[in-house]
Write an enzyme that holds these catalytic residues in place. Structure first.
Site, PDB file in Angstrom:
ATOM      1  N   THR A   1       6.055   3.537   2.940  1.00 33.02           N
ATOM      2  CA  THR A   1       6.925   2.685   3.725  1.00 33.02           C
ATOM      3  C   THR A   1       8.742   3.128   3.334  1.00 33.02           C
ATOM      4  O   THR A   1       9.385   3.054   4.113  1.00 33.02           O
ATOM      5  CB  THR A   1       6.053   1.146   3.961  1.00 33.02           C
ATOM      6  OG1 THR A   1       6.798   0.905   2.376  1.00 33.02           O
ATOM      7  CG2 THR A   1       5.075   1.159   4.194  1.00 33.02           C
TER       8      THR A   1
ATOM      9  N   LEU B   1      10.190   1.062   7.482  1.00 32.08           N
ATOM     10  CA  LEU B   1      10.078   0.051   8.039  1.00 32.08           C
ATOM     11  C   LEU B   1       7.949  -0.403   8.107  1.00 32.08           C
ATOM     12  O   LEU B   1       7.286   0.409   8.440  1.00 32.08           O
ATOM     13  CB  LEU B   1       9.899   1.036   9.786  1.00 32.08           C
ATOM     14  CG  LEU B   1       9.523   0.123  10.782  1.00 32.08           C
ATOM     15  CD1 LEU B   1      10.916  -1.286  10.807  1.00 32.08           C
ATOM     16  CD2 LEU B   1      10.493   1.266  11.836  1.00 32.08           C
ATOM     17  N   HIS B   2       8.135  -0.481   6.818  1.00 33.66           N
ATOM     18  CA  HIS B   2       6.848  -1.274   6.188  1.00 33.66           C
ATOM     19  C   HIS B   2       5.392  -1.832   7.253  1.00 33.66           C
ATOM     20  O   HIS B   2       4.596  -1.022   7.581  1.00 33.66           O
ATOM     21  CB  HIS B   2       6.220  -2.422   5.817  1.00 33.66           C
ATOM     22  CG  HIS B   2       7.964  -2.431   4.622  1.00 33.66           C
ATOM     23  ND1 HIS B   2       8.057  -1.681   3.135  1.00 33.66           N
ATOM     24  CD2 HIS B   2       9.433  -3.121   3.751  1.00 33.66           C
ATOM     25  CE1 HIS B   2       9.374  -2.289   2.630  1.00 33.66           C
ATOM     26  NE2 HIS B   2      10.142  -2.510   3.034  1.00 33.66           N
ATOM     27  N   ASP B   3       5.610  -2.636   8.280  1.00 34.48           N
ATOM     28  CA  ASP B   3       3.898  -2.695   8.143  1.00 34.48           C
ATOM     29  C   ASP B   3       3.628  -2.124   9.911  1.00 34.48           C
ATOM     30  O   ASP B   3       2.344  -2.032  10.257  1.00 34.48           O
ATOM     31  CB  ASP B   3       4.223  -4.469   8.804  1.00 34.48           C
ATOM     32  CG  ASP B   3       4.563  -5.569   7.938  1.00 34.48           C
ATOM     33  OD1 ASP B   3       4.791  -6.480   8.103  1.00 34.48           O
ATOM     34  OD2 ASP B   3       3.970  -5.146   6.753  1.00 34.48           O
TER      35      ASP B   3
ATOM     36  N   CYS C   1       3.770   1.088  10.196  1.00 35.32           N
ATOM     37  CA  CYS C   1       2.773   1.979   9.253  1.00 35.32           C
ATOM     38  C   CYS C   1       1.222   1.336   9.302  1.00 35.32           C
ATOM     39  O   CYS C   1       0.671   2.512   9.839  1.00 35.32           O
ATOM     40  CB  CYS C   1       3.589   2.501   7.796  1.00 35.32           C
ATOM     41  SG  CYS C   1       5.041   2.701   7.557  1.00 35.32           S
TER      42      CYS C   1
END
Ligand code: RIB
Ligand code: CA
Length: 315
Positions: free
Chosen positions: A197, A243-245, A247
């Site tokens: 991420t 942009l973590h989630d 992914c």
């Protein structure tokens, strides 16, 4: 595209990046979202369940089932992240209070009932926050472990270390005991850590493209990104923010944009210094059995192309 959409349940602690992940999933016909189950994490449960419903209403999906789950970790006191996400967890833009209903049933009971009644290995669980709900379900109903198709989770870090402590990523840090339960349950796991991420970085052009959509979704995502970017820009000196989630959803839609290794990953739950660390045996130096597909590569531009196109499908 497969004729049969993938059945998924999203467990989430919105959080602006959770919101973008949910909006991506809602715009993707390849996915059949059975429900959102919410958990305390970025902000307390009363706000994560509210935020999940606000995101569904933003996407005009008031039919979506939203459940409230655990309001605190298995053992540790709750740690939240208002310093990143703001006091509401969705700071950056004012959205109307939700009017769609919150489901009566507790999220953990919903998870148990759903995995027991659905055909075996027919549903994928996407976890975007601390794994508390999943751990409670596995503790109360160990039989569901063999019935879950797979879990695709945002959490952990190895090459990148941690983001809330030097060695722990937030979702794992908040509830390491829950993560330990999940990682030892023998379930097919795909781990999307900070090693991925932190390569999924936003930038000014992307925010411009979002505003160029002239839609309420485009504007909301641009405003959320403007807000949470400030924290990461200051911390990492970067132009944008990870942009973590999203992914997690991006992987479900285009696994070809990602790569990693099947390795052993253990969770440190007891050390006061390193609680929440994901001890990833990337180089195979132990004889511990591989228990996860641990990703460390993303085609960043391909991912943002997918994300922008899908978000553009929202009215
Ligand atoms: O460390 C990043 C993760 O923690 C993301 O899921 C973010 O939403 C927070 O929950
Ligand atoms: Ca999250």
């Amino acid at each position: 595209m497969s004729l049969h959409p993938q059945k998924i349940i999203i467990d989430t602690d919105p959080g602006q990046d959770d919101g973008v992940a949910i909006l991506l999933a809602l715009a993707s016909p390849e996915l059949d979202i059975l429900a959102l189950t919410t958990v305390a994490g970025n902000v307390p449960l009363a706000l994560t369940q509210r935020n999940a419903r606000m995101i569904c209403e933003l996407a005009k999906r008031t039919d979506m089932k939203v459940f409230a789950g655990s309001d605190k970790p298995l053992k540790k006191p709750l740690v939240t992240a208002e310093n990143v996400h703001g006091k509401t967890g969705l700071d950056g833009i004012e959205l109307p209070e939700p009017t769609m209903p919150l489901q009566e049933q507790h999220a953990v009971d919903f998870l148990i009932e759903t995995f027991r009644s659905a055909p075996e290995k027919s549903i994928t669980l996407c976890t975007l926050g601390p794994m508390t709900n999943i751990a409670h379900a596995l503790i109360q109903a160990p039989d569901i472990a063999s019935r879950i198709k797979n879990i695709v989770l945002m959490g952990g870090g190895f090459f990148e270390g941690g983001n809330i402590t030097p060695s722990a990523e937030f979702n794992m840090f908040v509830d390491p005991d829950a993560a330990k339960v999940v990682f030892s349950a023998g379930i097919d796991l795909t781990v999307i850590p900070l090693d991925v991420t932190h390569k999924a970085m936003t930038n000014a052009q992307w925010i411009k493209d979002l505003r160029g959509m002239h839609t309420s979704v485009g504007e909301a995502v641009a405003a959320w990104t403007d807000f949470f970017e400030r924290y990461d820009k200051e911390k990492y000196g970067s132009e944008g923010a990870p942009l973590h989630d999203p992914c997690v959803i991006g992987y479900l839609l285009r696994p070809d944009l990602f790569s990693g290794r099947h390795i052993n990953v253990e969770i440190e739950a007891d050390s006061s210094l390193t609680a929440g660390a994901t001890v990833a045996d990337w180089w195979g130096v132990t004889d511990r059995k591989a228990n996860a597909y641990y990703l460390n590569h993303i085609d960043r531009d391909g991912f943002f192309e997918l994300l922008t196109e899908r978000l553009g499908r929202h009215a």
